[in-house]
Design a protein around this motif. Structure first.
Motif, mmCIF file in Angstrom:
data_model
loop_
_atom_site.group_PDB
_atom_site.id
_atom_site.type_symbol
_atom_site.label_atom_id
_atom_site.label_comp_id
_atom_site.label_asym_id
_atom_site.label_seq_id
_atom_site.Cartn_x
_atom_site.Cartn_y
_atom_site.Cartn_z
ATOM 1 N N LYS A 59 90.273 65.319 46.488
ATOM 2 C CA LYS A 59 90.085 64.470 45.414
ATOM 3 C C LYS A 59 90.616 62.812 45.974
ATOM 4 O O LYS A 59 90.892 62.221 45.083
ATOM 5 N N ALA A 60 90.147 62.771 47.159
ATOM 6 C CA ALA A 60 90.446 61.185 47.710
ATOM 7 C C ALA A 60 89.423 61.066 48.771
ATOM 8 O O ALA A 60 88.737 61.907 49.290
ATOM 9 N N LYS A 61 89.100 59.783 48.972
ATOM 10 C CA LYS A 61 88.235 59.419 50.201
ATOM 11 C C LYS A 61 89.130 59.371 51.334
ATOM 12 O O LYS A 61 90.253 59.000 51.354
ATOM 13 N N THR A 62 88.424 59.473 52.421
ATOM 14 C CA THR A 62 88.872 59.472 53.729
ATOM 15 C C THR A 62 87.805 59.205 54.649
ATOM 16 O O THR A 62 86.753 58.631 54.295
ATOM 17 N N GLY A 63 88.081 59.249 55.923
ATOM 18 C CA GLY A 63 86.663 58.763 56.874
ATOM 19 C C GLY A 63 86.902 59.166 58.076
ATOM 20 O O GLY A 63 87.824 59.645 58.448
ATOM 21 N N ILE A 64 86.166 58.302 58.881
ATOM 22 C CA ILE A 64 85.979 58.570 60.363
ATOM 23 C C ILE A 64 85.915 56.881 60.779
ATOM 24 O O ILE A 64 85.265 56.294 60.356
ATOM 25 N N ALA A 65 87.008 56.726 61.730
ATOM 26 C CA ALA A 65 87.089 55.172 62.516
ATOM 27 C C ALA A 65 87.164 55.324 63.781
ATOM 28 O O ALA A 65 88.039 55.731 64.291
ATOM 29 N N ASN A 66 86.029 54.853 64.420
ATOM 30 C CA ASN A 66 85.849 54.900 65.738
ATOM 31 C C ASN A 66 84.771 53.565 66.304
ATOM 32 O O ASN A 66 83.742 53.560 65.648
ATOM 33 N N ARG A 67 85.088 52.933 67.221
ATOM 34 C CA ARG A 67 84.114 51.878 67.546
ATOM 35 C C ARG A 67 82.658 52.531 68.036
ATOM 36 O O ARG A 67 81.811 51.819 67.853
ATOM 37 N N ALA A 68 82.858 53.569 68.487
ATOM 38 C CA ALA A 68 81.562 54.288 69.033
ATOM 39 C C ALA A 68 80.557 54.646 67.937
ATOM 40 O O ALA A 68 79.313 54.739 67.960
ATOM 41 N N LEU A 69 81.105 54.488 66.449
ATOM 42 C CA LEU A 69 80.289 54.876 65.415
ATOM 43 C C LEU A 69 79.431 53.586 64.967
ATOM 44 O O LEU A 69 78.356 53.696 64.118
ATOM 45 N N LYS A 70 79.653 52.444 65.649
ATOM 46 C CA LYS A 70 79.005 51.212 64.962
ATOM 47 C C LYS A 70 77.566 51.159 65.294
ATOM 48 O O LYS A 70 77.155 51.604 66.339
ATOM 49 N N PRO A 71 76.770 50.882 64.419
ATOM 50 C CA PRO A 71 75.330 50.625 64.602
ATOM 51 C C PRO A 71 75.067 49.743 65.876
ATOM 52 O O PRO A 71 75.788 48.918 66.089
ATOM 53 N N THR A 72 73.948 50.189 66.729
ATOM 54 C CA THR A 72 73.558 49.281 67.638
ATOM 55 C C THR A 72 73.036 47.872 67.062
ATOM 56 O O THR A 72 73.113 47.101 67.924
ATOM 57 N N LEU A 73 72.416 48.080 66.091
ATOM 58 C CA LEU A 73 71.801 46.669 65.675
ATOM 59 C C LEU A 73 71.817 46.623 63.961
ATOM 60 O O LEU A 73 71.499 47.958 63.272
ATOM 61 N N GLY A 74 72.221 45.789 63.102
ATOM 62 C CA GLY A 74 72.282 45.756 61.748
ATOM 63 C C GLY A 74 71.229 44.767 61.553
ATOM 64 O O GLY A 74 71.400 43.510 61.825
ATOM 65 N N MET A 75 70.144 45.073 60.604
ATOM 66 C CA MET A 75 68.945 44.227 60.484
ATOM 67 C C MET A 75 69.332 43.665 58.922
ATOM 68 O O MET A 75 69.126 44.488 58.039
ATOM 69 N N VAL A 76 69.640 42.441 58.946
ATOM 70 C CA VAL A 76 70.134 41.853 57.614
ATOM 71 C C VAL A 76 69.097 41.029 56.919
ATOM 72 O O VAL A 76 68.910 40.030 57.424
ATOM 73 N N ASP A 77 68.428 41.792 56.013
ATOM 74 C CA ASP A 77 67.442 41.121 55.559
ATOM 75 C C ASP A 77 67.663 40.788 53.981
ATOM 76 O O ASP A 77 67.632 41.765 53.243
ATOM 77 N N PRO A 78 67.673 39.452 53.587
ATOM 78 C CA PRO A 78 68.322 39.216 52.462
ATOM 79 C C PRO A 78 67.289 39.424 51.207
ATOM 80 O O PRO A 78 67.780 39.446 50.222
ATOM 81 N N LEU A 79 66.047 39.688 51.437
ATOM 82 C CA LEU A 79 64.859 39.962 50.542
ATOM 83 C C LEU A 79 65.336 41.390 49.786
ATOM 84 O O LEU A 79 65.057 41.533 48.555
ATOM 85 N N HIS A 80 66.103 42.356 50.669
ATOM 86 C CA HIS A 80 66.613 43.626 50.083
ATOM 87 C C HIS A 80 67.478 43.522 48.865
ATOM 88 O O HIS A 80 67.560 44.077 48.014
#
Length: 471
Positions: free
Chosen positions: A210-231
């Motif tokens: 009943k709590a959040k946790t996660g996975i943290a590792n640099r290998a998970l980071k996206p290859t590309l973040g496409m930041v489109d402000p219209l969204h």
């Protein structure tokens, strides 16, 4: 000047300009001189001596999503996994991506069963889909829930023999290092809050705990973040607010986190250095800038969905804060938020088209922020005062001893103006729930240990009690 002497000279200059508060001083020159002469070796130190800067490639621009088909062509993608949720699948951001994929002849399969505020169960369902699909590229279109789910699917599909808890953060999971190469992942964020398009972090609700946790590792980071402000123009007002609160707390927590050179243990191998390393000079730059944008644009972005300048600026602020906290980390607000979200009873947040009770992540984080920063301020009053000043408070005549009160009051005023619920009691919690909230916070050592001030269970109890009402 010889190379070693020049390095030492630069470090002395850094030390002279550094913050002099208890948590952020610690003579730089002494440490670096000892390292440069070989007196201190990596394995001999109790605390770390280095930090690493890592983030995704970012492409920003109105309408930039139309390029994604060409990107996938350029990658030689033959079988793409497109992840989103059922609400977004009917909205323009996903439509733009699908049009681009079709136009450029990219083969894909769509997974639209991502859960808003994902759980271990929903992660596993997406992982099964990814394993069966044998995809060579992943695309995530959505907020943090979608991007984090896609990261997890990519991770476990690339490690088909791994058990689910192998990569989950310790002490809940085993926290094993990631050794296989993941497939490319393109993230297209549709909210302005999580910064997940920049980070190697994937968060979920662990239902048994009943709590959040996660996975943290640099290998998970996206290859590309496409930041489109219209969204971001499609976000309802309350989604914009709660997303913005996540940006606010990312910046505040990374800026006030325990400095990297006080974080322990010192890794015996660089592969063991965590993604969340503690505050550092590079992350500080991004955190400060994100705070300035939040101060100028968040209220406008919440009050007027058509304010393109404000919505676009908050989208960039999310990226900036993501780069900051993705390397420095967060601390108590986030650590305490995980059981707040995980123990939700009946609260259904406005603006979220979901069938289950939900406390949005940004809301669960920000509700404790006044109490948290009142608590941590004595370890670094200068930074707390600087944050209050950026957020619009005149601190010219404020004493350091009052830094916590001033930042807490600044935050309360900010939240009141944005019509935020009046504390934990307004989302269904009572004082009787505090022991469960504390119990859910204790395992969140990945973040709570980055608090600049050490804390006990009694301290956590007091912080939750102080957060029951804000105004």
């Amino acid at each position: 000047m010889a190379g070693g002497e020049r390095a030492a000279h630069l470090m002395r200059q850094l030390a002279s300009a550094a913050c002099r508060c208890p948590a952020h001083s610690q003579a730089y020159s002494h440490t670096y001189n000892r390292v440069s002469t070989g007196e201190v070796h990596m394995c001999e130190r109790k605390t770390d001596y280095a930090f690493e800067m890592a983030c995704s490639n970012i492409r920003y621009g109105a309408g930039v999503t139309r390029e994604i088909g060409m990107d996938l062509q350029n990658m030689g993608a033959r079988n793409v996994c497109l992840m989103t949720d059922r609400t977004l699948s009917q909205l323009p951001p996903v439509g733009v991506v699908l049009d681009s994929l079709t136009k450029h002849g990219v083969k894909y399969k769509i997974y639209e069963d991502v859960r808003v505020e994902p759980t271990d169960k929903s992660f596993k369902a997406a992982i099964d889909f990814a394993k069966q699909g044998h995809f060579d590229v992943y695309v995530a279109v959505g907020g943090g829930s979608v991007i984090d789910t896609c990261k997890a699917a990519n991770l476990y599909a690339s490690h088909p023999e791994a058990e689910f808890l192998d990569f989950v953060n310790a002490p809940i999971g085993k926290g094993k290092p990631i050794t296989a190469t993941l497939k490319p992942l393109i993230a297209v964020p549709t909210t302005a809050g999580t910064g997940s398009e920049t980070t190697g972090v994937a968060i979920f609700d662990f239902e048994n705990l009943k709590a959040k946790t996660g996975i943290a590792n640099r290998a998970l980071k996206p290859t590309l973040g496409m930041v489109d402000p219209l969204h971001t123009l499609h976000m309802p007002s309350r989604v914009a607010a709660n997303s913005g609160f996540d940006v606010l707390c990312h910046a505040l927590e990374s800026f006030t986190a325990l400095p990297y050179y006080l974080r322990s243990p010192c890794p015996s191998n660089p592969i063991n250095r965590p993604a969340y390393q503690g505050s550092n000079p590079i992350s500080d730059v991004w955190a400060r800038h994100a705070l300035k944008i939040v101060a100028k644009y968040l209220k406008r972005a919440v009050r007027d969905a058509g304010d393109v300048e404000a919505r676009s600026s908050m989208h960039l602020a999310s990226v900036f804060a993501g780069i900051g906290f993705g390397n420095a980390g967060v601390h108590l607000c986030h650590g305490m938020s995980y059981p707040i979200a995980g123990n939700v009873k009946t609260h259904r947040a406005k603006g979220y088209n979901v069938e289950h009770p939900i406390v949005p992540h940004g809301l669960s984080v920000v509700l404790t922020s006044p109490a948290v920063f009142a608590f941590t301020a004595n370890m670094c009053p200068e930074r707390h005062l600087e944050a209050a000043q950026i957020l619009g408070t005149d601190v010219s005549s404020i004493k350091k001893d009052d830094a916590g009160r001033v930042l807490a009051d600044t935050l309360r005023s900010f939240l009141y103006d944005l019509e935020v619920e009046d504390g934990l009691s307004s989302i269904g919690y009572t004082k009787e729930d505090i022991p469960s909230l504390v119990k859910g916070t204790i395992p969140q050592e990945r973040v709570t240990k980055l608090s600049p001030r050490a804390h006990t269970e009694e301290d956590l109890t007091a912080l939750f009690a102080a957060s029951m009402k804000l105004y």
